[in-house]
Scaffold this motif. Structure first.
Motif, PDB file in Angstrom:
ATOM      1  N   GLU A  39       0.919  -1.189  -0.022  1.00 37.43           N
ATOM      2  CA  GLU A  39      -0.023  -0.131  -0.093  1.00 37.43           C
ATOM      3  C   GLU A  39       0.693   1.140   0.157  1.00 37.43           C
ATOM      4  O   GLU A  39       0.558   2.225  -0.515  1.00 37.43           O
ATOM      5  N   ASN A  40       2.063   1.166   0.804  1.00 37.01           N
ATOM      6  CA  ASN A  40       2.987   2.249   0.632  1.00 37.01           C
ATOM      7  C   ASN A  40       3.467   2.479  -0.764  1.00 37.01           C
ATOM      8  O   ASN A  40       3.692   3.668  -0.994  1.00 37.01           O
ATOM      9  N   ASP A  41       3.926   1.443  -1.468  1.00 37.47           N
ATOM     10  CA  ASP A  41       4.437   1.340  -2.657  1.00 37.47           C
ATOM     11  C   ASP A  41       3.395   1.965  -3.751  1.00 37.47           C
ATOM     12  O   ASP A  41       3.754   2.763  -4.503  1.00 37.47           O
ATOM     13  N   LEU A  42       1.948   1.471  -3.495  1.00 37.97           N
ATOM     14  CA  LEU A  42       1.097   2.263  -4.209  1.00 37.97           C
ATOM     15  C   LEU A  42       0.839   3.553  -4.228  1.00 37.97           C
ATOM     16  O   LEU A  42       0.622   4.291  -5.018  1.00 37.97           O
ATOM     17  N   GLN A  43       0.769   4.119  -2.835  1.00 38.71           N
ATOM     18  CA  GLN A  43       0.809   5.700  -2.891  1.00 38.71           C
ATOM     19  C   GLN A  43       2.141   6.302  -3.378  1.00 38.71           C
ATOM     20  O   GLN A  43       1.921   7.178  -4.011  1.00 38.71           O
ATOM     21  N   LYS A  73      12.237   7.884 -19.835  1.00 43.22           N
ATOM     22  CA  LYS A  73      10.946   7.923 -20.684  1.00 43.22           C
ATOM     23  C   LYS A  73      10.471   9.203 -20.745  1.00 43.22           C
ATOM     24  O   LYS A  73      10.440  10.310 -19.976  1.00 43.22           O
ATOM     25  N   THR A  74       9.530   9.337 -21.896  1.00 45.10           N
ATOM     26  CA  THR A  74       8.685  10.519 -22.046  1.00 45.10           C
ATOM     27  C   THR A  74       7.619  10.508 -20.838  1.00 45.10           C
ATOM     28  O   THR A  74       7.617   9.345 -20.329  1.00 45.10           O
ATOM     29  N   GLN A  75       6.779  11.564 -20.824  1.00 41.14           N
ATOM     30  CA  GLN A  75       5.936  11.593 -19.607  1.00 41.14           C
ATOM     31  C   GLN A  75       4.764  10.753 -20.066  1.00 41.14           C
ATOM     32  O   GLN A  75       4.428   9.918 -18.975  1.00 41.14           O
ATOM     33  N   ASP A  76       4.247  10.321 -21.167  1.00 37.60           N
ATOM     34  CA  ASP A  76       3.164   9.147 -21.477  1.00 37.60           C
ATOM     35  C   ASP A  76       3.815   8.053 -21.288  1.00 37.60           C
ATOM     36  O   ASP A  76       2.925   7.213 -20.788  1.00 37.60           O
ATOM     37  N   GLU A  77       4.954   7.644 -21.630  1.00 39.76           N
ATOM     38  CA  GLU A  77       5.724   6.237 -21.255  1.00 39.76           C
ATOM     39  C   GLU A  77       5.665   5.835 -19.708  1.00 39.76           C
ATOM     40  O   GLU A  77       5.203   4.970 -19.581  1.00 39.76           O
ATOM     41  N   ALA A  78       6.251   7.060 -19.117  1.00 37.36           N
ATOM     42  CA  ALA A  78       6.395   6.966 -17.682  1.00 37.36           C
ATOM     43  C   ALA A  78       4.774   6.862 -17.044  1.00 37.36           C
ATOM     44  O   ALA A  78       4.846   5.757 -16.084  1.00 37.36           O
ATOM     45  N   GLN A  79       3.872   7.516 -17.460  1.00 40.85           N
ATOM     46  CA  GLN A  79       2.481   7.310 -16.943  1.00 40.85           C
ATOM     47  C   GLN A  79       2.110   5.912 -17.173  1.00 40.85           C
ATOM     48  O   GLN A  79       1.317   5.220 -16.451  1.00 40.85           O
ATOM     49  N   GLU A  80       2.199   5.490 -18.541  1.00 40.76           N
ATOM     50  CA  GLU A  80       1.869   4.018 -18.646  1.00 40.76           C
ATOM     51  C   GLU A  80       2.401   2.994 -17.915  1.00 40.76           C
ATOM     52  O   GLU A  80       1.795   2.006 -17.532  1.00 40.76           O
ATOM     53  N   ALA A  81       3.648   3.126 -17.579  1.00 43.60           N
ATOM     54  CA  ALA A  81       4.433   2.311 -16.891  1.00 43.60           C
ATOM     55  C   ALA A  81       4.029   2.307 -15.385  1.00 43.60           C
ATOM     56  O   ALA A  81       3.854   1.327 -14.618  1.00 43.60           O
ATOM     57  N   ILE A  82       3.743   3.483 -14.858  1.00 38.29           N
ATOM     58  CA  ILE A  82       3.230   3.775 -13.662  1.00 38.29           C
ATOM     59  C   ILE A  82       1.761   3.074 -13.391  1.00 38.29           C
ATOM     60  O   ILE A  82       1.430   2.273 -12.473  1.00 38.29           O
ATOM     61  N   GLY A  83       1.001   3.172 -14.407  1.00 36.78           N
ATOM     62  CA  GLY A  83      -0.332   2.679 -14.507  1.00 36.78           C
ATOM     63  C   GLY A  83      -0.317   1.098 -14.527  1.00 36.78           C
ATOM     64  O   GLY A  83      -0.903   0.226 -13.750  1.00 36.78           O
ATOM     65  N   ALA A  84       0.617   0.609 -15.205  1.00 34.35           N
ATOM     66  CA  ALA A  84       0.937  -0.939 -15.419  1.00 34.35           C
ATOM     67  C   ALA A  84       1.437  -1.406 -13.816  1.00 34.35           C
ATOM     68  O   ALA A  84       0.980  -2.602 -13.523  1.00 34.35           O
ATOM     69  N   GLN A  85       2.198  -0.906 -13.296  1.00 42.06           N
ATOM     70  CA  GLN A  85       2.808  -1.012 -11.970  1.00 42.06           C
ATOM     71  C   GLN A  85       1.770  -0.945 -10.904  1.00 42.06           C
ATOM     72  O   GLN A  85       1.668  -1.901  -9.973  1.00 42.06           O
ATOM     73  N   ARG A  86       0.920   0.102 -10.841  1.00 44.47           N
ATOM     74  CA  ARG A  86      -0.334   0.225 -10.203  1.00 44.47           C
ATOM     75  C   ARG A  86      -1.115  -0.965 -10.277  1.00 44.47           C
ATOM     76  O   ARG A  86      -1.569  -1.373  -9.134  1.00 44.47           O
ATOM     77  N   GLU A  87      -1.596  -1.300 -11.425  1.00 46.13           N
ATOM     78  CA  GLU A  87      -2.345  -2.211 -11.612  1.00 46.13           C
ATOM     79  C   GLU A  87      -1.986  -3.845 -10.991  1.00 46.13           C
ATOM     80  O   GLU A  87      -2.770  -4.563 -10.237  1.00 46.13           O
ATOM     81  N   ALA A  88      -0.739  -4.111 -11.156  1.00 43.51           N
ATOM     82  CA  ALA A  88      -0.064  -5.286 -10.662  1.00 43.51           C
ATOM     83  C   ALA A  88      -0.221  -5.439  -9.199  1.00 43.51           C
ATOM     84  O   ALA A  88      -0.281  -6.206  -8.535  1.00 43.51           O
ATOM     85  N   LEU A  89       0.229  -3.958  -8.619  1.00 43.29           N
ATOM     86  CA  LEU A  89       0.100  -3.830  -7.092  1.00 43.29           C
ATOM     87  C   LEU A  89      -1.332  -3.974  -6.509  1.00 43.29           C
ATOM     88  O   LEU A  89      -1.305  -4.700  -5.561  1.00 43.29           O
ATOM     89  N   GLU A  92      -1.725  -7.655  -6.324  1.00 46.52           N
ATOM     90  CA  GLU A  92      -1.459  -8.222  -5.375  1.00 46.52           C
ATOM     91  C   GLU A  92      -1.839  -8.054  -4.087  1.00 46.52           C
ATOM     92  O   GLU A  92      -2.198  -8.816  -3.158  1.00 46.52           O
ATOM     93  N   ILE A  93      -2.153  -6.765  -3.986  1.00 44.02           N
ATOM     94  CA  ILE A  93      -3.114  -6.183  -2.803  1.00 44.02           C
ATOM     95  C   ILE A  93      -4.260  -7.135  -2.530  1.00 44.02           C
ATOM     96  O   ILE A  93      -4.554  -7.633  -1.465  1.00 44.02           O
ATOM     97  N   SER A  94      -5.167  -7.262  -3.729  1.00 43.97           N
ATOM     98  CA  SER A  94      -6.239  -8.058  -3.567  1.00 43.97           C
ATOM     99  C   SER A  94      -6.104  -9.400  -3.226  1.00 43.97           C
ATOM    100  O   SER A  94      -6.840  -9.956  -2.391  1.00 43.97           O
TER     101      SER A  94
END
Length: 129
Positions: A39-43, A73-89, A92-94
């Motif tokens: 949850e800390n990583d997600l935040q 990475k470009t801003q868009d690439e970084a946001q996509e990567a963060i989104g993917a990491q968020r979904e994975a987290l 895992e939390i679920s």
């Protein structure tokens, strides 16, 4: 009633239930700690995404950590990567929440069984730190 008898005898099955409760309790504690970290990583991901959105224009490149290496990475690439990491987290939390709930249900049943037999002669409550 045998539950109040100070000389209550513990059967093999009782000992197995006590051991199972102890294992479930230890694993439940581990899962709760892991949940706090996730949850800390997600935040942190949310904070990073907010910082990217507010601080940069769309074409500026940002350092993005992959493993132990930073890549630009470009801003868009970084946001996509963060989104993917968020979904994975979030997945895992679920999964961890489901497992914690299953362990809690098991411990509740074991508590009922053990307190039913041993009453006040057994303490299955967590210690206060």
């Amino acid at each position: 009633m045998a539950a109040q008898d100070p000389d209550v005898h513990i059967t093999y099955d009782d000992q197995q239930k006590i051991n199972k409760f102890a294992r479930c309790n230890a694993r439940h504690g581990d899962i709760k700690e892991e949940l706090k970290l996730k949850e800390n990583d997600l935040q942190n991901l949310q904070d990073a995404e907010d910082d990217i959105i507010s601080a940069l224009d769309g074409e500026e490149k940002v350092p993005f950590m992959i493993g132990e290496v930073f890549m630009m990475k470009t801003q868009d690439e970084a946001q996509e990567a963060i989104g993917a990491q968020r979904e994975a987290l979030q997945e895992e939390i679920s999964t961890l929440n489901t497992r914690a709930s299953e362990l809690q249900d098991t411990m509740t049943q074991l508590k009922a069984d053990l307190y039913g037999k041993f009453g006040n002669n057994i303490n299955l409550e967590p210690e206060e730190d």
